[in-house]
Write a protein that holds these residues in place. Structure first.
Motif, short mmCIF file in Angstrom:
data_model
loop_
_atom_site.label_atom_id
_atom_site.label_comp_id
_atom_site.label_asym_id
_atom_site.label_seq_id
_atom_site.Cartn_x
_atom_site.Cartn_y
_atom_site.Cartn_z
N GLU A 18 -4.80 5.26 23.37
CA GLU A 18 -3.87 4.98 22.28
C GLU A 18 -2.84 6.09 22.16
OE1 GLU A 18 -5.37 3.68 18.54
OE2 GLU A 18 -7.14 2.73 19.41
N ALA A 342 -4.82 2.18 11.34
CA ALA A 342 -3.95 1.38 12.22
C ALA A 342 -2.92 0.61 11.41
CB ALA A 342 -4.80 0.43 13.06
N ASP A 343 -3.34 0.03 10.29
CA ASP A 343 -2.40 -0.67 9.42
C ASP A 343 -1.36 0.30 8.85
OD1 ASP A 343 -3.74 -3.01 9.87
OD2 ASP A 343 -4.89 -2.94 8.00
N LEU A 345 -0.31 3.05 10.24
CA LEU A 345 0.63 3.39 11.30
C LEU A 345 1.68 2.30 11.44
CD1 LEU A 345 1.61 5.02 13.75
CD2 LEU A 345 -0.07 3.77 15.13
N SER A 346 1.26 1.06 11.44
CA SER A 346 2.20 -0.04 11.57
C SER A 346 3.24 -0.02 10.45
CB SER A 346 1.44 -1.38 11.57
OG SER A 346 2.34 -2.46 11.67
N ARG A 347 2.77 0.18 9.21
CA ARG A 347 3.69 0.22 8.07
C ARG A 347 4.59 1.45 8.14
NH1 ARG A 347 0.91 1.01 3.45
NH2 ARG A 347 -1.19 0.93 4.34
N SER A 348 4.04 2.58 8.60
CA SER A 348 4.82 3.81 8.67
C SER A 348 5.94 3.69 9.70
CB SER A 348 3.92 4.99 9.03
OG SER A 348 2.98 5.23 8.01
N LEU A 349 5.64 3.09 10.84
CA LEU A 349 6.67 2.91 11.86
C LEU A 349 7.75 1.96 11.38
CD1 LEU A 349 4.44 2.62 15.05
CD2 LEU A 349 6.07 4.45 14.55
N GLU A 350 7.35 0.92 10.67
CA GLU A 350 8.31 -0.09 10.23
C GLU A 350 9.18 0.39 9.09
OE1 GLU A 350 8.28 -4.66 8.41
OE2 GLU A 350 6.44 -3.75 9.17
N ALA A 355 5.19 8.37 13.17
CA ALA A 355 4.07 8.05 14.07
C ALA A 355 2.97 9.09 13.95
CB ALA A 355 4.56 7.97 15.51
#
Length: 397
Positions: A18, A342-343, A345-350, A355
């Motif tokens: 990852e 993981a969720d 991270l997804s929200r942070s990137l968006e 990251a």
């Protein structure tokens, strides 16, 4: 015919890292990345390496030729003195040069593990170690250094399999940044004696202490007990990747000659030897400036660690906990149970272009969903403060 039908059973256990995948984000504009545990390239002694490579190439064809599997002798001789400085008395015959300490972990997995054997590891532990060992089809059990778990309990948990080794990074561990105290290191040696297993000591971050007192490596403590490295069960893995250059891929193993001789056979079957010119250049740079260079690296990373810890205190909402490392490259966050790294991270990137690494990757059983790893080594203080503010923003919302 389906090609995967021809693959060995171990292939099904191989997974993409990852962290390696997240490193691809570094090239995207606007992303603040605390994901990769990578050194700052601005700190590499580039001029020293330019001179070293020129010197090596000017010294005849030796730098471009095959070499011995054990490694470039002058480098191993320098490492003898380096190891003595941290309390490990050894000779060049006790040292094998590897292509990074990651290769050493793969070799040790190959040497020690048969399918069904047990490897004791931290919970969490270094993802690269999980991947290296997993190819040899072991079982993983939790090396619980704080619970005073007895040898009989470990043996019972292993069932029909045999426990082969305990793996840990005792100084500023990846991913938690935590350090194992001296008393616990001593108790681990007692456990290893009771179980008759090896201890694999990952010293990748050992040189990166920023405050607190130095603690002897586990191998040094065992040497004090047994008087000679030839009687020791501990295998020490070191690396120049976090100090001089990761791209040259030069690491080393220190162990009894019995273990080193077996690892040499593994290396001969794998890649014959690590690149000659890389070893020669590392040797020249280490002899020229290692001690002064590491002081600069420590000072820089200390400031960055302090910036991250200060901003975490200011920005984290209630219920978030984090480690306070005395060195290394990482801070480990434990979030409230309802959160999934993981969720997040997804929200942070968006939403805020931030990251980091979800913590689940560092647990052999896939637990630890509410944890994340932050690296401070490759961002300046202003970027660190901005990134932690962004993380706080996402967590609060």
């Amino acid at each position: 015919m389906s090609t995967p039908d021809l693959f060995a059973t171990r292939a099904s256990r191989m997974k993409a890292s990852e962290i390696r995948e997240l490193l691809k984000l570094l090239d995207q504009p606007g992303i603040i990345s605390f994901a990769g545990g990578i050194p700052d390239p601005a700190l590499f002694p580039a001029d020293a390496f330019a001179n070293a490579f020129q010197s090596c190439l000017g010294d005849g064809p030796h730098a471009l030729q095959y070499s011995v599997s054990e490694g470039y002798l002058p480098l191993r001789e320098w490492l003898v003195g380096h190891m003595q400085q941290i309390g490990i008395e050894c000779s060049a015959e006790n040292i094998l040069i590897t292509s990074g300490s990651q290769q050493a972990l793969d070799y040790l997995g190959k040497l020690y593990l048969s399918p069904g054997d047990t490897a004791l590891v931290g919970w969490p532990t270094y993802l690269g170690a999980i991947n290296a060992f997993d190819a040899y089809e072991p079982c993983f059990d939790r090396l619980d250094l704080k619970a005073n778990r007895r040898a009989a309990e470990y043996a019972a948990a292993s069932g029909d399999g045999k426990i082969k080794f305990a793996y840990l990074s005792p100084d500023f561990a990846n991913p938690t940044g935590e350090t194992v105290d001296r008393a616990t290191r001593e108790s681990l040696l007692d456990l290893a004696e009771d179980l008759n297993i090896a201890v694999i000591e990952d010293g990748a971050y050992q040189a990166l202490r920023y405050d607190g007192e130095d603690i002897p490596p586990i191998l040094a403590l065992e040497l004090a007990r047994k008087g000679t490295i030839e009687a020791c069960r501990t295998v020490y893995c070191g690396s120049f990747s976090k100090t001089l250059s990761p791209g040259l891929r030069v690491g080393w193993v220190v162990a009894s000659r019995e273990v080193i001789s077996q690892l040499v056979l593994v290396k001969q079957a794998a890649d014959l030897h690590s690149p000659t010119i890389n070893q020669m250049s590392i040797n020249e740079v280490a002899r020229a400036c290692f001690d002064t260079h590491i002081l600069r690296v420590r000072a820089t990373y200390r400031r960055r660690r302090d910036a991250m810890l200060d901003t975490l205190r200011q920005e984290m909402p209630e219920g978030v906990q984090w480690t306070k490392p005395e060195g290394g490259m990482f801070v480990w966050l434990t979030l409230p149970q309802a959160h999934d790294g993981a969720d997040l991270l997804s929200r942070s990137l968006e939403t805020v272009q931030l990251a980091f690494v979800p913590g689940r990757a560092f647990f052999p059983d896939g637990s630890g969903r509410n944890t994340i790893r932050l690296s401070f080594s490759n961002s300046d203080e202003a970027t660190i403060r901005e990134g932690i503010k962004r993380l706080g923003q996402v967590l609060r919302h």
